[in-house]
Design a protein around this motif. Structure first.
Motif, PDB file in Angstrom:
ATOM      1  N   ILE A 187       0.844  -1.184   0.000  1.00 23.20           N
ATOM      2  CA  ILE A 187       0.000   0.000   0.000  1.00 23.20           C
ATOM      3  C   ILE A 187       0.883   1.239   0.000  1.00 23.20           C
ATOM      4  O   ILE A 187       1.944   1.257   0.624  1.00 23.20           O
ATOM      5  CB  ILE A 187      -0.974   0.001   1.202  1.00 23.20           C
ATOM      6  CG1 ILE A 187      -1.973   1.152   1.084  1.00 23.20           C
ATOM      7  CG2 ILE A 187      -0.243   0.028   2.514  1.00 23.20           C
ATOM      8  CD1 ILE A 187      -3.166   1.004   2.007  1.00 23.20           C
ATOM      9  N   TRP A 188       0.458   2.227  -0.764  1.00 29.04           N
ATOM     10  CA  TRP A 188       1.147   3.513  -0.846  1.00 29.04           C
ATOM     11  C   TRP A 188       0.212   4.565  -0.246  1.00 29.04           C
ATOM     12  O   TRP A 188      -0.945   4.686  -0.656  1.00 29.04           O
ATOM     13  CB  TRP A 188       1.449   3.883  -2.288  1.00 29.04           C
ATOM     14  CG  TRP A 188       2.478   3.040  -2.978  1.00 29.04           C
ATOM     15  CD1 TRP A 188       3.758   3.409  -3.266  1.00 29.04           C
ATOM     16  CD2 TRP A 188       2.326   1.723  -3.532  1.00 29.04           C
ATOM     17  NE1 TRP A 188       4.413   2.404  -3.944  1.00 29.04           N
ATOM     18  CE2 TRP A 188       3.554   1.354  -4.125  1.00 29.04           C
ATOM     19  CE3 TRP A 188       1.259   0.823  -3.580  1.00 29.04           C
ATOM     20  CZ2 TRP A 188       3.743   0.134  -4.758  1.00 29.04           C
ATOM     21  CZ3 TRP A 188       1.442  -0.400  -4.201  1.00 29.04           C
ATOM     22  CH2 TRP A 188       2.673  -0.738  -4.779  1.00 29.04           C
ATOM     23  N   MET A 189       0.707   5.358   0.734  1.00 30.05           N
ATOM     24  CA  MET A 189      -0.099   6.359   1.410  1.00 30.05           C
ATOM     25  C   MET A 189       0.561   7.726   1.291  1.00 30.05           C
ATOM     26  O   MET A 189       1.781   7.844   1.448  1.00 30.05           O
ATOM     27  CB  MET A 189      -0.275   6.001   2.881  1.00 30.05           C
ATOM     28  CG  MET A 189      -0.919   4.648   3.104  1.00 30.05           C
ATOM     29  SD  MET A 189      -1.066   4.268   4.855  1.00 30.05           S
ATOM     30  CE  MET A 189       0.639   4.461   5.370  1.00 30.05           C
ATOM     31  N   ARG A 190      -0.231   8.735   1.020  1.00 24.65           N
ATOM     32  CA  ARG A 190       0.304  10.082   0.844  1.00 24.65           C
ATOM     33  C   ARG A 190       0.986  10.566   2.116  1.00 24.65           C
ATOM     34  O   ARG A 190       0.477  10.376   3.226  1.00 24.65           O
ATOM     35  CB  ARG A 190      -0.815  11.053   0.460  1.00 24.65           C
ATOM     36  CG  ARG A 190      -0.324  12.457   0.129  1.00 24.65           C
ATOM     37  CD  ARG A 190      -1.468  13.398  -0.173  1.00 24.65           C
ATOM     38  NE  ARG A 190      -2.244  12.950  -1.331  1.00 24.65           N
ATOM     39  CZ  ARG A 190      -3.315  13.597  -1.775  1.00 24.65           C
ATOM     40  NH1 ARG A 190      -3.760  14.679  -1.137  1.00 24.65           N
ATOM     41  NH2 ARG A 190      -3.952  13.144  -2.840  1.00 24.65           N
ATOM     42  N   THR A 191       2.156  11.168   1.970  1.00 22.44           N
ATOM     43  CA  THR A 191       2.846  11.760   3.109  1.00 22.44           C
ATOM     44  C   THR A 191       2.178  13.090   3.464  1.00 22.44           C
ATOM     45  O   THR A 191       1.403  13.636   2.695  1.00 22.44           O
ATOM     46  CB  THR A 191       4.326  11.996   2.778  1.00 22.44           C
ATOM     47  OG1 THR A 191       4.422  12.872   1.648  1.00 22.44           O
ATOM     48  CG2 THR A 191       5.033  10.697   2.467  1.00 22.44           C
ATOM     49  N   GLY A 192       2.495  13.611   4.652  1.00 22.49           N
ATOM     50  CA  GLY A 192       1.933  14.887   5.062  1.00 22.49           C
ATOM     51  C   GLY A 192       0.769  14.723   6.010  1.00 22.49           C
ATOM     52  O   GLY A 192       0.586  13.672   6.635  1.00 22.49           O
ATOM     53  N   ASP A 193      -0.055  15.792   6.108  1.00 26.83           N
ATOM     54  CA  ASP A 193      -1.123  15.806   7.111  1.00 26.83           C
ATOM     55  C   ASP A 193      -2.418  15.165   6.623  1.00 26.83           C
ATOM     56  O   ASP A 193      -3.402  15.119   7.362  1.00 26.83           O
ATOM     57  CB  ASP A 193      -1.394  17.238   7.584  1.00 26.83           C
ATOM     58  CG  ASP A 193      -1.835  18.157   6.443  1.00 26.83           C
ATOM     59  OD1 ASP A 193      -1.817  17.713   5.278  1.00 26.83           O
ATOM     60  OD2 ASP A 193      -2.184  19.316   6.733  1.00 26.83           O
TER      61      ASP A 193
END
Length: 258
Positions: A191-197
């Motif tokens: 799974i790839w998850m967006r970095t940041g808030d």
């Protein structure tokens, strides 16, 4: 009144479609040495999603089906999903194998086959989580992206994994993501998850490992909106002229995805 399921997919394809939904927000049982670790990263993502009062997304999906000869075929589909807590969601899936529309307005679940003009309606519990459980347990239906919206997604989906690790950074659809990889019973998945808030899922890939050819199902998430303006009319189905109402085949006690 005749009863039948709407737009059934071949058994192998249906199994992988169900698996893709069940692992949409996959979580690990054991983190490796990487920091903050895959388990913490996934918990952060599921907490973020469950805390949103509403959101919408689109996906592009590729399903591998293995023929008896061993040859692999790929089938593509696209889906749209919108949710508005506490009691509304809408999911549409269009592709080579399945074309369906799924509505929940807080009172009823409606499944539509737009090509044939058939639809089925059933009274449902008055919350998203309870309605999703009812659809799975009593109707043997799993709505696209259903586990993205379930409040207990993390607890429900971390029980079958055996190990996981952080692969590193990656770019998906122009967004920087954390790439995680896991192993579970009969499946490997990434799974790839967006970095940041805003840690939203950007992509996931599921590999079925108990089949020698190891077919995959991949999903790329697009156009995620964490604050959409969703009118309640979006979640209500109004049958067009000529549409035919049918009944669901209930499967109480059977469990979903069988």
């Amino acid at each position: 009144m005749k009863k039948f399921t709407i737009a059934p997919a071949p058994k192998a394809a249906r199994t992988l479609i169900a698996a893709s939904v069940l692992l949409a927000v996959c979580g690990p049982a054991a983190a490796q040495s990487a920091s903050p670790g895959p388990k913490l990263a996934l918990k952060r993502m599921t907490d973020f999603l469950s805390g949103l009062p509403a959101y919408s997304l689109e996906t592009q999906n590729t399903l591998e089906v293995v023929l008896a000869s061993g040859q692999k075929l790929q089938f593509d589909s696209a889906s749209k999903f919108s949710a508005k807590r506490p009691d509304k969601f809408r999911a549409d899936r269009y592709g080579d194998l399945v074309k369906q529309e799924f509505y929940y307005d807080g009172k009823h679940l409606t499944l539509v086959n737009p090509e044939s003009g058939h639809y089925a309606v059933v009274k449902a519990p008055n919350s998203i989580d309870a309605a999703l459980d009812f659809a799975t347990d009593s109707l043997d239906i799993i709505a696209p992206a259903s586990d993205l919206v379930h409040k207990e997604a993390f607890q429900r989906l971390t029980s079958g994994t055996t190990e996981g690790f952080v692969v590193g950074k990656s770019i998906i659809e122009g967004q920087e993501c954390d790439h995680l990889a896991f192993r579970g019973v009969n499946v490997d998945w990434q799974i790839w998850m967006r970095t940041g808030d805003k840690p939203i899922p950007c992509k996931y890939v599921i590999t079925t490992t108990d089949i020698e050819s190891m077919p995959q199902f991949s999903v790329t998430v697009r156009n995620f909106n964490a604050a959409p303006a969703l009118d309640d009319a979006l979640f209500r189905y109004t049958p067009p002229k000529g549409a035919t109402k049918i009944d669901f085949i209930k499967t109480e006690g059977k469990g979903g995805g069988q």
